[in-house]
Design an enzyme around this catalytic site. Structure first.
Site, PDB file in Angstrom:
ATOM      1  N   ASP A   1     -38.196 -42.668  15.898  1.00 23.26           N
ATOM      2  CA  ASP A   1     -37.669 -43.794  15.240  1.00 23.26           C
ATOM      3  C   ASP A   1     -38.938 -44.964  15.381  1.00 23.26           C
ATOM      4  OD1 ASP A   1     -35.852 -45.483  14.098  1.00 23.26           O
ATOM      5  OD2 ASP A   1     -35.748 -46.541  15.988  1.00 23.26           O
TER       6      ASP A   1
ATOM      7  N   HIS B   1     -34.891 -41.163   2.936  1.00 25.48           N
ATOM      8  CA  HIS B   1     -35.054 -42.371   3.682  1.00 25.48           C
ATOM      9  C   HIS B   1     -36.251 -43.182   3.614  1.00 25.48           C
ATOM     10  CE1 HIS B   1     -33.993 -45.567   6.480  1.00 25.48           C
ATOM     11  NE2 HIS B   1     -34.945 -45.130   7.388  1.00 25.48           N
TER      12      HIS B   1
END
Length: 302
Positions: free
Chosen positions: A144, A217
């Protein structure tokens, strides 16, 4: 040089606390005093634990901020609105408290003192504790924050309103809670997971644009306008339990609300009807709010 609040610049902190609250009517004087007390508590703990990277941001929703009559500061702030026919719900509150550091015990101690300072002037509506997992990965198994700007100068350029502006040192904030369905995610297999994200899982390598799906994404949030990337500063952390609910507390800071909102409009199908594939296979947004975090100087003198 105006000083930003201290939870914005430091990266790679190990733990965080995210609190949202509503302010009771007629409590403006108490809120101002509480902010000064919170900054004093932060300074005290930073002095005691100088290596912990302890940081605090206190930010305000548009309704309360506008009552303070700082008309030239935080001019872009507005209430969050629901997006994607309800895929992104609006749960706007009056105040957000974001604490992060290398130590969860220290975060907890500061949160206790901050909430004690606010006392009965607010009603806490949500409190979530996040933690950084192995290799900076989320509960979905992917790294992330790879797209984050690196280095304090770059973070400041993206995340903080520049000197020379009336609100220099301030920042716009998005806070969203995403609940993950890991059983569904694991069921689609790694190749489809990678296609959804637009990045390899193990090696964390970004797929090229000619391979990457437009509704992946990265395809939804890696945006440019006039050749310039719409960057934001992420300070997100995974949350939850192994046996129960888990997901991502997504928090981003930016010198302009435009960059944050552009990514959201793209993710939730407001720009071209395409929604982020992660929303179909992994994540459900369960909250959403915009806040304005004034500079440290302004927070101490609302």
């Amino acid at each position: 040089m105006a000083r930003p609040q201290t939870a914005i610049i430091p990266d790679h902190c190990k733990a965080g606390i995210f609190i949202e609250a509503d302010i009771h009517a007629g409590q403006t004087a108490q809120i101002k005093a509480a902010c000064r007390s919170a900054l004093a508590a932060l300074s005290d703990l930073q002095t005691q634990f100088p290596d912990a990277s302890l940081g605090l941001s206190i930010a305000f929703g548009s309704s309360f901020w506008q009552t303070l009559n700082h008309a030239q500061e935080g001019r872009e702030i507005k209430p969050f609105r629901a997006l994607g026919n309800g895929l992104a719900p609006a749960t706007q509150h009056d105040v957000m408290i974001h604490i992060q550091s290398m130590r969860q015990d220290l975060n907890f101690a500061l949160a206790e003192r901050v909430l004690a300072a606010f006392g009965g002037s607010i009603s806490v509506q949500s409190e979530t504790h996040g933690l950084r997992l192995l290799e900076n990965r989320g509960t979905d198994g992917f790294v992330d924050g790879t797209e984050n700007p690196q280095g304090d100068d770059n973070v400041r350029q993206v995340g903080i309103i520049a000197d020379g502006q009336p609100d220099a040192g301030g920042s716009y904030v998005l806070l969203q809670k995403y609940r993950h369905n890991l059983k569904k995610w694991q069921g689609i297999g790694i190749p489809d997971q990678e296609a959804d994200v637009g990045r390899s899982k193990a090696a964390n390598e970004e797929f090229s644009r000619d391979v990457r799906l437009t509704d992946s994404h990265l395809g939804r949030v890696n945006l440019k306008e006039n050749g310039v990337g719409l960057k934001i500063v992420r300070r997100s952390l995974p949350y939850g339990t192994v046996s129960g609910e888990n997901g991502l507390m997504f928090i981003s800071y930016c010198h302009t609300l435009h960059n944050i909102e552009a990514q959201l409009l793209s993710m939730f199908g407001e720009t071209d009807g395409q929604t982020d594939r992660l929303l179909a296979h992994l994540s459900t947004a369960v909250s959403g709010a915009y806040y304005y975090a004034p500079s440290a100087e302004r927070l101490g003198d609302l």
